[in-house]
Design an enzyme around this catalytic site. Structure first.
Site, short mmCIF file in Angstrom:
data_model
loop_
_atom_site.label_atom_id
_atom_site.label_comp_id
_atom_site.label_asym_id
_atom_site.label_seq_id
_atom_site.Cartn_x
_atom_site.Cartn_y
_atom_site.Cartn_z
N GLU A 140 3.93 -25.48 9.18
CA GLU A 140 4.30 -25.85 10.56
C GLU A 140 3.13 -25.67 11.52
O GLU A 140 3.28 -25.25 12.66
CB GLU A 140 5.51 -25.02 11.05
N GLN A 189 0.82 -1.20 0.00
CA GLN A 189 0.00 0.00 0.00
C GLN A 189 0.86 1.27 0.00
O GLN A 189 0.53 2.25 -0.67
CB GLN A 189 -0.92 0.01 1.22
N GLY A 239 0.68 1.81 -6.67
CA GLY A 239 0.69 0.97 -7.86
C GLY A 239 2.00 0.26 -8.07
O GLY A 239 2.04 -0.86 -8.58
#
Length: 378
Positions: free
Chosen positions: A361, A334, A338
């Site tokens: 795990e 974020q 882009g």
């Protein structure tokens, strides 16, 4: 970051790890991830540098390092190439059955295991059962001096590349007490690695199913007592969860570092985006989550190093660190906007890789189950 380590040797070890990562990992990660090729030679280099047997005693071929130091080595590796750090963690896990429960003859393999000449795999999960390991279906039947193994294992890291395989299989009745651990060589007839899975992330890890089609494993390759396999598996997984938590911390720290550097350079409205409170607060939350995850991880590691119970703390560390890695890498994408969505920047890869850490795990739902039961048990 400022680390508090137990001795000067540990600082030197972390410096060595950074040097190796810069020389051997950074130039290769994009190529191997793009091609989906397992970096066996890189793993071998780490072994010859002493990084594959760190928490095991020197007398057995290891480096005799505390777990808190080993985990911080994993953290550094994960910040450069997660598939490599995961490989080191899985190999360390795979050495435990022989180290902890092997016969004298089996333990003669430890120097080559811990030196990285022999790469290990851990065959526990199955196509129809990962979390419910106590009810696995792979069966091993005695036939003379051998066990004949039939069944399928799934999601096996190092499948087709490992030199030895820990096979958890049913030698007795239903439930955990019917499970044993067998140690098989890679060239065992009937041990058949399948085509690698097409994974969302860690594409150079190449996990795959392994089919056991009447594979004959000599009875002297039984690790521990017959019927003790489930207990051995769980002992190893407690430590393995710390390894995955360390991988998560390293991945998340790399995402924080990259997002901060980008935010200081990227300008909008005439100023760096780091100066905007919306971005700055996001970076602050990311850094805080990483620090909290690291603190939880090291607290659990220090309990293990002190010989005290650490299973529940390992579950907490694995749960929190991997959830934090998912949040942090999401926010790193974020911050880049882009550009975070394209492969030109590594945050896109880290975002995909973080998801895996919440699953392996023991899924994080299983970790919550383990922790909640410890809180409500009479």
């Amino acid at each position: 970051m400022d680390r508090l380590l137990p001795n000067d040797e540990a600082y030197d070890l972390l410096d060595l790890t950074r040097e190796i990562a810069t020389r051997e990992l950074d130039p290769k990660v994009a190529d191997f991830e793009g091609r989906g090729e397992f970096p066996r030679d890189v793993i071998r280099t780490l072994g010859r540098s002493g990084l594959l047997g760190l928490p095991y005693p020197e007398a057995d071929g290891g480096a005799g390092q505390p777990y808190e130091v080993y985990l911080q080595v994993l953290e550094i590796l994960a910040g450069r190439w997660l598939a490599i750090a995961e490989a080191v963690s899985v190999h360390t896990l795979s050495c435990y059955p022989v180290y902890g429960h092997g016969t004298e003859r089996q333990r003669k393999m430890l120097p080559d295991m811990l030196g990285g000449e022999l790469l290990g795999a851990y065959c526990l999960s199955e196509p129809q059962g990962g979390s419910d390991a106590a009810h696995l279906a792979t069966r091993a039947v005695r036939d003379g001096d051998d066990f004949v193994v039939t069944g399928t294992k799934a999601w096996i890291t190092h499948a087709g590349h490992a030199d030895f395989y820990n096979i958890f299989s049913r030698t007795g009745g239903d439930g955990a007490k019917g499970i044993s651990c067998l140690l098989a060589d890679a060239d065992t007839p009937g041990l058949i690695p399948q085509k690698p899975e097409r994974t969302m992330g860690l594409r150079s890890s190449t996990p795959a199913q392994i089919v056991f089609d009447g594979a004959r494993v000599p009875s002297d390759r039984l690790v521990g007592a017959e019927g003790s396999g489930f207990a051995i598996a769980m002992e190893a997984l407690d430590a393995g969860r710390l390894g995955i938590a360390a991988c998560a911390v390293g991945l998340a720290q790399a995402a924080v570092d990259y997002a901060c550097a980008y935010a200081k350079e990227r300008e909008q409205f005439g100023k760096p985006i780091a100066s905007f409170q919306g971005v700055g607060f996001m970076l602050a939350d990311m850094a805080t989550q990483v620090s909290a995850a690291r603190a939880l991880l090291l607290a659990a590691a220090r309990l293990k190093d002190a010989g005290r119970p650490f299973s529940i703390e390992a579950a907490k560390a694995k749960l929190f660190a991997t959830d934090a890695a998912m949040r942090v890498t999401t926010d790193a994408v974020q911050v880049l906007g882009g550009y975070g969505y394209v492969q030109d920047h590594p945050v896109e890869r880290w975002f995909r890789e973080a998801k895996m850490l919440q699953i392996v795990e023991g899924t994080n739902q299983i970790q919550r189950l383990v922790i909640s039961r410890s809180l409500t048990r009479d």
